[in-house]
Design an enzyme around this catalytic site. Structure first.
Site, PDB file in Angstrom:
ATOM      1  N   GLY A  24      -5.777   4.710 -14.382  1.00  0.00           N
ATOM      2  CA  GLY A  24      -4.891   3.830 -13.617  1.00  0.00           C
ATOM      3  C   GLY A  24      -5.115   2.363 -13.971  1.00  0.00           C
ATOM      4  O   GLY A  24      -5.961   2.025 -14.803  1.00  0.00           O
TER       5      GLY A  24
ATOM      6  N   ASN B 124      -6.151  12.764 -12.789  1.00  0.00           N
ATOM      7  CA  ASN B 124      -5.222  13.897 -12.917  1.00  0.00           C
ATOM      8  C   ASN B 124      -3.900  13.465 -13.552  1.00  0.00           C
ATOM      9  O   ASN B 124      -3.006  14.285 -13.754  1.00  0.00           O
ATOM     10  CB  ASN B 124      -4.982  14.582 -11.556  1.00  0.00           C
ATOM     11  CG  ASN B 124      -4.250  13.670 -10.589  1.00  0.00           C
ATOM     12  OD1 ASN B 124      -3.943  12.523 -10.908  1.00  0.00           O
ATOM     13  ND2 ASN B 124      -3.973  14.178  -9.402  1.00  0.00           N
TER      14      ASN B 124
ATOM     15  N   ASP C 250      -8.230  16.822 -11.060  1.00  0.00           N
ATOM     16  CA  ASP C 250      -7.759  16.328  -9.768  1.00  0.00           C
ATOM     17  C   ASP C 250      -8.946  16.319  -8.800  1.00  0.00           C
ATOM     18  O   ASP C 250      -9.462  17.387  -8.445  1.00  0.00           O
ATOM     19  CB  ASP C 250      -6.653  17.273  -9.267  1.00  0.00           C
ATOM     20  CG  ASP C 250      -6.068  16.826  -7.940  1.00  0.00           C
ATOM     21  OD1 ASP C 250      -6.660  15.944  -7.281  1.00  0.00           O
ATOM     22  OD2 ASP C 250      -5.014  17.365  -7.556  1.00  0.00           O
TER      23      ASP C 250
ATOM     24  N   LYS D 111      -4.246  13.687   0.375  1.00  0.00           N
ATOM     25  CA  LYS D 111      -5.312  14.568  -0.094  1.00  0.00           C
ATOM     26  C   LYS D 111      -6.388  13.811  -0.873  1.00  0.00           C
ATOM     27  O   LYS D 111      -7.578  14.051  -0.690  1.00  0.00           O
ATOM     28  CB  LYS D 111      -4.731  15.698  -0.958  1.00  0.00           C
ATOM     29  CG  LYS D 111      -4.129  16.816  -0.109  1.00  0.00           C
ATOM     30  CD  LYS D 111      -3.351  17.814  -0.933  1.00  0.00           C
ATOM     31  CE  LYS D 111      -4.258  18.746  -1.706  1.00  0.00           C
ATOM     32  NZ  LYS D 111      -3.489  19.776  -2.432  1.00  0.00           N
TER      33      LYS D 111
ATOM     34  N   TYR E 203      -0.849   6.467   3.216  1.00  0.00           N
ATOM     35  CA  TYR E 203      -1.827   5.696   2.441  1.00  0.00           C
ATOM     36  C   TYR E 203      -2.821   5.012   3.378  1.00  0.00           C
ATOM     37  O   TYR E 203      -4.036   5.149   3.234  1.00  0.00           O
ATOM     38  CB  TYR E 203      -1.087   4.656   1.610  1.00  0.00           C
ATOM     39  CG  TYR E 203      -1.955   3.837   0.675  1.00  0.00           C
ATOM     40  CD1 TYR E 203      -2.630   4.433  -0.379  1.00  0.00           C
ATOM     41  CD2 TYR E 203      -2.056   2.450   0.822  1.00  0.00           C
ATOM     42  CE1 TYR E 203      -3.401   3.677  -1.265  1.00  0.00           C
ATOM     43  CE2 TYR E 203      -2.814   1.685  -0.053  1.00  0.00           C
ATOM     44  CZ  TYR E 203      -3.485   2.304  -1.098  1.00  0.00           C
ATOM     45  OH  TYR E 203      -4.239   1.548  -1.965  1.00  0.00           O
TER      46      TYR E 203
ATOM     47  N   THR F 135      -3.452  -7.070  -6.153  1.00  0.00           N
ATOM     48  CA  THR F 135      -4.065  -7.424  -7.437  1.00  0.00           C
ATOM     49  C   THR F 135      -3.036  -7.199  -8.538  1.00  0.00           C
ATOM     50  O   THR F 135      -2.203  -6.305  -8.435  1.00  0.00           O
ATOM     51  CB  THR F 135      -5.305  -6.543  -7.677  1.00  0.00           C
ATOM     52  OG1 THR F 135      -6.219  -6.766  -6.601  1.00  0.00           O
ATOM     53  CG2 THR F 135      -6.008  -6.880  -8.989  1.00  0.00           C
TER      54      THR F 135
END
Ligand code: UDP
Length: 328
Positions: free
Chosen positions: A11, A33, A57, A92, A146, A176
């Site tokens: 990411g 993942n 994951d 999750k 979230y 950011t």
């Protein structure tokens, strides 16, 4: 040599953290993942002898052979569009995912740092936000998946700290930006720069009077690096207090890119926080940290990155209309 596991390695933030820890001489184990991450962000690390990658994951049992000294839990969707598209995965990874990370940390006797967020403050009624503020979150709104996952994650981390004596750190990350942000994640900066580059008008949501405070990614990474090596287990805000309205931010992007397009106004998404600015007194005191990169400088670097993308990538935008995802 210290060995560190970074979840969410492909990411935006995860990949910059991989770079930093490789530079500092660590053995880095990246895990992702690839739901929202992109291997392009870390492919330059693949030939490096100190870098390993697991396509996995973290919401499922995590097995990493060998020792681990540190774990950074950065796996999570992280934009309002993502929460609306993949709400269950968002919940999750913040719950099952952190449980697996903490279990792994116990097993390996590793120190864990988790990525929390200014979203734990929700639409804040206190300004600027200090770590002692408990927040104003709507659990059943579009951002709830979230915000509540991150709040649960903090609670779980503190429980492992107090009950199992695990060494834990919590960073509350404010907005950011920088190279490797996903062009199509709906966040305001890639949205505006993408629109300018494609010759579209810039979409300001609401009247644009809502504020955000944008931190350049290198500053954030420095703060996280220092926090990991500190001895403080409570949550610490890391962000840049330089606050700006979204309307003024759009004007800055228009100047930066030289676009002749104009600003157009669209509906404000539900539960969009009205103001956000970190109080970084604690980080200053504890870590001797404060942001160094001015927005004008950080934006130039970020613009250069987006300009270097291919036309195909620039046009591959799935979410031109945020509003259609905002149905909750
Ligand atoms: N925003 C906007 N136009 C866009 C995308 C976002 O005006 O095309 C606004 C959004 O409503 C919010 C701010 O910009 O007030 C920051 O949005 P972002 O999704 O980047 O982050 P967050 O709301 O989580 O801080």
């Amino acid at each position: 040599m210290k060995r560190i596991l970074i979840t969410g390695a492909a990411g935006f933030l995860g990949s910059h953290l991989c770079d930093r820890f490789i530079k500092e001489g660590y053995q880095v184990v990246g895990m992702d993942n690839l739901i929202t991450g992109d291997l392009k962000n870390i492919e330059h690390l693949f030939p490096h002898p100190h870098f390993e990658f697991y396509h996995h994951d973290v919401s499922r049992f995590i097995h990493v052979p060998g020792k681990l000294d540190y774990i950074l839990h950065f796996a999570s969707p992280a934009s309002p569009i993502d929460y609306l598209k993949i709400p269950i995965q968002t919940l999750k990874v913040g719950s099952l995912g952190i449980h697996n990370c903490l279990g792994l940390a116990r097993e390996k006797k590793a120190r864990v740092l988790i990525a929390s967020t200014s979203e734990v403050y929700g639409d804040p009624t206190v300004h600027p936000q200090q770590e002692t503020y408990w927040g104003n979150v709507n659990p059943v709104g579009p951002r709830g998946v979230y915000d509540e996952a991150k709040r649960f994650q903090e609670a779980m981390t503190m429980a492992y700290h107090t009950f199992h004596g695990l060494e834990t750190r919590i960073v509350r990350i404010f907005n950011t930006y920088g190279p490797r942000m996903r062009l199509n994640d709906g966040r305001v900066l890639p949205a505006f720069i993408g629109q300018a580059l494609r010759g579209e008008d810039l979409t300001v949501f609401g009247d644009g009077s809502q504020t955000r405070s944008f931190c350049y990614v290198d500053d954030l990474v420095e703060g996280i690096y220092r926090l990991l090596h500190s001895d403080y287990a409570g949550p610490v805000n890391i962000g840049n207090p330089d606050e700006i309205t979204i309307r003024d931010f759009a004007e800055e992007i228009i100047k930066l890119t030289g676009t002749t397009q104009k600003v157009i106004y669209k509906d404000l998404p539900q539960d969009d926080p009205k103001q956000r600015q970190p109080d970084i007194t604690l980080a200053r005191k504890l870590l001797g940290w404060e942001p160094k990169v001015h927005r004008s400088e950080g934006l130039k670097i970020t613009y250069e990155y987006f300009k270097s993308l291919s036309t195909d990538e620039l046009n591959k935008v799935e979410h031109k209309d945020f509003a259609k995802y905002n149905r909750v």
